[in-house]
Design a protein around this motif. Structure first.
Motif, PDB file in Angstrom:
ATOM      1  N   ALA A   1      36.155  33.341  -0.379  1.00 33.84           N
ATOM      2  CA  ALA A   1      35.134  32.482   0.227  1.00 33.84           C
ATOM      3  C   ALA A   1      35.630  31.871   1.536  1.00 33.84           C
ATOM      4  O   ALA A   1      34.878  31.826   2.532  1.00 33.84           O
ATOM      5  CB  ALA A   1      34.728  31.387  -0.761  1.00 33.84           C
TER       6      ALA A   1
ATOM      7  N   MET B   1      25.061  30.653   0.866  1.00 36.46           N
ATOM      8  CA  MET B   1      26.093  31.531   0.330  1.00 36.46           C
ATOM      9  C   MET B   1      26.255  31.394  -1.178  1.00 36.46           C
ATOM     10  O   MET B   1      26.736  32.329  -1.849  1.00 36.46           O
ATOM     11  CB  MET B   1      27.424  31.202   1.022  1.00 36.46           C
TER      12      MET B   1
ATOM     13  N   PHE C   1      28.094  33.889  -3.886  1.00 34.56           N
ATOM     14  CA  PHE C   1      29.412  33.499  -4.387  1.00 34.56           C
ATOM     15  C   PHE C   1      29.449  33.544  -5.908  1.00 34.56           C
ATOM     16  O   PHE C   1      30.388  34.100  -6.508  1.00 34.56           O
ATOM     17  CB  PHE C   1      29.751  32.092  -3.883  1.00 34.56           C
TER      18      PHE C   1
ATOM     19  N   CYS D   1      30.294  36.736  -0.145  1.00 34.40           N
ATOM     20  CA  CYS D   1      30.151  35.463   0.566  1.00 34.40           C
ATOM     21  C   CYS D   1      29.812  35.684   2.039  1.00 34.40           C
ATOM     22  O   CYS D   1      29.002  34.947   2.616  1.00 34.40           O
ATOM     23  CB  CYS D   1      31.432  34.642   0.447  1.00 34.40           C
TER      24      CYS D   1
END
Length: 500
Positions: free
Chosen positions: A322, A418, A422, A384
């Motif tokens: 990430a 995101m 994720f 991500c």
């Protein structure tokens, strides 16, 4: 490359690193051995790749025709996907006997879920207006399937195939650990036992090159066929609006079907009860057998050892993936360097990475955690990055009108966008991290549940082996569900529009 060459020369006597020139010399000298082994593994991986993806397409078709079955299909598929490959291999070896069948089966098991989930998303991705247009021309459901759903699903299918290609090669190599006569997995075992550093690095180099080529080839094919780049969707978002009673019913049905298939397969194929253990056998071994307490203690100790490496590696992989995606959004010029490295890390089969990391770092916690993190890192990073780039343009424009900087837009706009990607990657990373840690324990460290499964297989202690398989699969599935539970609560707070 010059630095790696120098380091390899300096560490020749340490048996941890081979210089690129030494690896190249080995590959030239033993090219026939490597080519023959690679041909065997590639053939098994290709067959498994086809079988696994055909199965994924068939299951997606059933879910499309009968929507009520989708959650049951995906639940059963998840349970099977969570089976630890390193322990499933010895079981399949006994079932199928000598030959390539176990390798092919493991390759198929390694790929079908990564294709099934994106394909299910893609088949439902077409806007309703497209179907209205088909109906306005007097065409029926078949035309809608061929001209709308299939075309809308192609990008998602290619996304799944790209992830599946290296996984098939990995599955075939794992299958070769359980008694195959030829293949890259057999060479890996030979190199580890002989402490042949040049062979170990040579195998890793060839395996990485093949996996990267397969990944890139499918990507190139997708670019020729599709107008846009294929999206990376690793798992569907949990449906928080589904009634609790329906979720309980579906879960119960999945468990009953799984138990029925398990027992039915043993009965149908008339498997020897010494080897084939059914649900009642596992329960007896864990609860009522004279040595049940000792077995539970052994498994509990092994699981604790595994968790000590698995959880830090899993969280580290998520965090690094990430953070790197955010860094590339803030500094796009870094993408040219970071993406090739990320793809290379994703493509290296874990069975060839494990011996190298053990050689370089040792058998301690750092090496195992690093390998788990590498396995989790790439899917998280790509997902991500895709999610960060999906930030709504209208909201970004509002922030631009207030002269907001890239960091402010990242925090308030891009990160909420995101979060679904994720968490999708975080759920898919649960079985992947379990695979990574059990492979490392099986091959290198001699501790944890992976080592216990290897020991049980070598001693023909099938009560212990089947008990380990069932518990690891169940815990992996629970971890997947647990991440989904966290996802629903986080999204309901920070990205409520993303909860479906």
């Amino acid at each position: 490359m010059a630095a790696l060459e120098a380091a390899g020369r300096m560490l020749t006597d340490a048996y941890v690193l081979a210089a690129p020139s030494e690896v190249a010399r080995y590959l030239v000298r033993d090219w026939w051995l490597m080519t023959r082994a690679l041909g065997v593994t590639l053939a098994n991986a290709a067959i498994g790749f086809v079988i696994g993806n055909v199965a994924a397409v068939a299951l997606a078709g059933i879910a499309l025709v009968w929507p009520r079955s989708e959650r049951v299909i995906t639940g059963l598929a998840l349970l099977v996907f969570c089976l630890p490959l390193v322990a499933t291999g010895p079981i399949l070896r006994v079932v199928f006997g000598p030959g390539p069948a176990p390798q092919i089966a493991l390759a198929a098991l390694a790929v079908y879920y990564t294709t099934l989930i994106p394909l299910l998303v893609g088949l439902r991705a077409a806007p309703d207006t497209w179907f209205d247009l088909v109906r306005s021309y007097g065409r029926g459901p078949l035309a809608a399937l061929v001209h709308v759903r299939a075309m809308a699903a192609l990008p998602y299918l290619f996304a799944g195939l790209q992830i599946a290609a290296p996984a098939a090669f990995l599955g075939a190599m794992v299958g070769e650990f359980t008694g195959a006569e030829r293949g890259m997995g057999v060479l890996t075992i030979r190199a580890i036992r002989a402490l042949d550093v040049e062979m170990t690095w040579g195998i890793a180099t060839v395996a990485t090159a093949v996996s990267i080529f397969a990944y890139a080839a499918i990507g190139a094919l997708a670019r020729r066929i599709l107008l846009d780049s294929p999206p990376v969707i690793l798992a569907t978002s949990p449906r928080s609006t589904q009634r609790r009673g329906h979720r309980v019913t579906d879960t119960t049905l999945v468990l009953l079907l799984a138990l029925g298939v398990w027992s039915g397969a043993i009965w149908l194929f008339e498997l020897n009860p010494f080897f084939a253990k059914g649900p009642e056998d596992v329960l007896h071994a864990l609860l009522h057998a004279p040595d049940a307490a000792d077995l539970r203690a052994s498994i509990g100790t092994a699981l604790n050892e595994t968790a000590a490496f698995l959880l830090p590696g899993y969280l580290a992989g998520l965090a690094v993936g990430a953070l790197l995606a955010m860094l590339l959004v803030l500094f796009p010029a870094l993408a040219g360097t970071a993406m090739p490295i990320a793809i290379a890390l994703r493509s290296v089969p874990i069975v060839t990475t494990a011996p190298l990391v053990v050689l370089l770092i040792g058998r301690g916690a750092l090496g195992t955690i690093s390998l788990v993190a590498v396995m989790v890192f790439f899917p998280t990073f790509v997902a991500c990055l895709q999610g960060l780039r999906q930030a709504p343009g209208q909201i970004t424009a509002v922030f631009d009108s207030y002269a907001a900087g890239p960091v402010a837009k990242l925090i308030h706009v891009r990160i909420p966008s995101m979060l679904p990607a994720f968490f999708a990657s975080a759920r898919m990373a649960v079985p992947a991290s379990v695979l990574a840690v059990t492979v490392v324990e099986w091959l290198a460290t001699g501790t944890g549940i992976g080592s216990l499964m290897a020991l049980s297989a070598s001693l023909s202690d099938y009560d212990a082996l089947w008990s380990c398989v069932v518990l690891v699969a169940a815990l992996s599935a629970l971890g997947y569900v647990g991440v989904g539970w966290i996802e629903r609560r986080v999204l309901s707070t920070y990205a409520p529009e993303q909860v479906t």
